[in-house]
Write a protein that holds these residues in place. Structure first.
Motif: not given
Length: 310
Positions: A90-91, A94
């Motif tokens: 997810d990081d 993003a």
């Protein structure tokens, strides 16, 4: 229109540009790829480290410039197993979106198998009957089977050539016991899925996609890439079985001297061969045919289908 597919894979980041419209065969116009080996940049916690993310962003920005230069109207960006399975996925996603504007679609393993199957079905057509499709990537092995454009069964296993090489074969050439352990591991993983496919009956045609299978077919005597995508290329299990011990005794540098084997892929060819041999053996495949189309073409075809229905 001119479409671009940005494939963030476990081995490479590959931009494929095609000229396409609904109802027509996509025609390749440009290919831009960089070997990044994301599957081998994971740390002990399974995360892609800051340096790996920096490299990924730089490569994506380079691909975006190439897409702009080639007049791409619609870009289809996606990521496969290396990003999918990273503990900090997810990081990473993003940060990629914040710094490049690209929103990567992370494909589930089964969806990867379905899209690859769609590409193979369109390439070989309905006359191929019931298709069994095998695809060995850097991070995973996809298997799909069916008679329609959507497979009846589709699975993804963590048996990619890059992943297995990094985790199981540290030596150069690798140690015999390490090879034996990897062989047992790969076959046990594949064997768990065989029953799910065999209940549909024997396939009429078995095909394989991916660089690993293409290179294995080439060293076993298949036509060179220069002969074009329409040259029929096959791989027999007996030929593969003869090559596995030979590959096991070679260093990476020696494998890189084999016909059709790139320097960047030579190190993981043995792991890929062990997976291919195990899959062909456990599924009872004596011979398969190499399909020029794979996941990227499947993504393009799905997009064209959606355009036609709008």
């Amino acid at each position: 229109m001119r479409l671009g597919v940005l494939d963030v894979g476990s081995n490479t980041v590959h931009l494929l540009v095609v000229d396409a419209h609904p109802g027509a065969c996509p025609l390749p116009a440009h290919s831009h790829k960089v070997e990044l080996r994301l599957a081998q940049l994971l740390d002990e916690d399974g995360a892609i480290g800051p340096e790996g993310v920096d490299k990924l962003i730089a490569v994506i920005q380079e691909a975006l410039q190439a897409a702009e230069d080639k007049g791409v109207e619609d870009l289809l960006p996606f990521a496969t197993s290396a990003v999918r399975e990273a503990s900090n996925a997810d990081d990473v996603l993003a940060r990629v979106q914040a710094e490049t504007g690209v929103e990567l679609q992370v494909l589930a393993g089964a969806e990867e198998a379905r899209l690859t199957f769609l590409a193979a079905r369109r390439w070989f057509g309905w006359s191929a009957g019931k298709l069994l499709v095998l695809d060995i990537g850097g991070g995973s092995l996809e298997i799909a089977y069916g008679i329609d454009e959507q497979p009846d069964a589709a699975v993804s296993l963590p048996l990619g050539a890059g992943r297995l090489t990094a985790g199981w074969l540290p030596g150069d050439p690798p140690d015999a016991e390490d090879i034996r352990a990897l062989r047992r591991h790969a076959r046990a993983q594949i064997a768990r899925t065989v029953g799910e496919f065999k209940r549909f009956g024997a396939p009429d045609h078995v095909v394989a996609t991916s660089k690993t299978f293409k290179q294995l077919a080439r060293i076993a005597g298949a036509a060179r890439s220069l002969e074009g995508p329409y040259a029929q290329r096959q791989l027999k299990r007996e030929s593969l079985e003869a090559w596995v011990p030979r590959l096991a005794g070679m260093t990476t540098a020696q494998r890189a001297e084999l016909p059709g084997v790139s320097e960047g892929r030579a190190g993981q060819l043995l792991a890929g061969a062990l997976v291919a041999e195990g899959a062909m053996d456990l599924f009872g495949v004596e011979q398969l045919e190499i399909c020029p189309w794979a996941l990227r073409e499947g993504v393009i075809l799905r997009r064209l289908d959606h355009m036609a229905s709008e």
